[in-house]
Scaffold this active site. Structure first.
Site, PDB file in Angstrom:
ATOM      1  N   GLY A  23       0.807  -1.217   0.000  1.00  0.00           N
ATOM      2  CA  GLY A  23       0.000   0.000   0.000  1.00  0.00           C
ATOM      3  C   GLY A  23       0.838   1.264   0.000  1.00  0.00           C
ATOM      4  O   GLY A  23       1.632   1.480   0.894  1.00  0.00           O
ATOM      5  N   SER A  24       0.689   2.122  -1.006  1.00  0.00           N
ATOM      6  CA  SER A  24       1.587   3.255  -1.120  1.00  0.00           C
ATOM      7  C   SER A  24       1.132   4.201  -2.233  1.00  0.00           C
ATOM      8  O   SER A  24      -0.020   4.143  -2.662  1.00  0.00           O
ATOM      9  CB  SER A  24       3.009   2.753  -1.396  1.00  0.00           C
ATOM     10  OG  SER A  24       2.980   1.702  -2.338  1.00  0.00           O
TER      11      SER A  24
END
Length: 232
Positions: A187-188
């Site tokens: 997640g980013s």
């Protein structure tokens, strides 16, 4: 493409040890409870899927800038590139692509050019969809010099659950459009600072496919858009 290739994608080597850890824990969970064991199987499959590295086909028309990441365009705004890159302090158009934990997290070069600078900076781990993530979160920034001498920046930003930014390239590397340069675990977000006088061809909320969806064009020719969906 056969049915197997449609659903089963190759995994990036970065994911091997994580899948092995998930699988080992799953075996232990089966010893405790079949229900927990099958939950572990589901998480192991998800881990494999997270590190998938599908083949992508980039557009061949010169001057097209493609998305460096799978995800959704979350922000489009003027902003100064990260100071650690040593670029001019004039604002450039920044396009942010937010990746959730189900997106493919392999990052690709938005256009052909030379990597002139790579700079890592530690930071916080706010939700990557927030505007302040660009300034406050842990990040790894790359400056890309185009053949015409203009510069643009691509910034890998860690998110709320991301704790590891991986970059495969160093200053001096010659990149091709769509070539892999890194990934971020769990997640980013990717920020793209477009070259001066270049306007984006995407909108907030648009789904992006790394290495394929056209994000902008260096010329004034008729715009060309890439696919908005993928089997990756």
């Amino acid at each position: 493409m056969n049915m197997f290739g449609t659903f089963i994608k190759p995994m990036h080597p970065e994911g091997t040890k994580f899948v092995a850890i998930f699988a080992t824990v799953t075996l232990g969970l089966f010893l405790l409870s079949p229900i927990l064991g099958w939950m572990g199987v589901g998480l192991t499959i998800w881990c494999y899927y997270f590190f998938r590295d599908p083949k992508r086909v980039s557009p061949t028309r010169p001057g097209l800038i493609v998305s460096p990441a799978d995800g959704v365009v979350s922000l489009i705004e003027p902003a100064v590139p990260p100071s650690e890159l040593g670029m001019a302090d004039a604002p450039l158009t920044r396009v942010s692509v937010f990746m959730n934990v189900f997106n493919c997290h392999v990052n690709r070069s938005p256009i052909a050019g030379e990597i002139t600078s790579v700079a890592y900076r530690p930071g916080k781990f706010f939700n990557a969809s927030l505007d302040k993530a660009s300034a406050d979160n842990e990040r790894n920034s790359l400056c890309l010099r185009l053949p015409d001498g203009r510069e643009m920046a691509v910034v890998q930003i860690a998110g709320l659950v991301a704790r590891r930014i991986v970059c495969f390239v160093k200053a001096g590397a010659q990149m091709q459009t769509g070539e892999r340069f890194g990934l971020i675990r769990f997640g980013s977000r990717l920020d793209v600072y477009l070259p001066r006088d270049v306007e984006p061809l995407v909108s907030i909320g648009q789904t992006m496919v790394a290495g394929e969806t056209v994000l902008a064009a260096l010329t004034d020719n008729d715009p060309v858009w890439g696919p908005e969906t993928t089997n990756g």
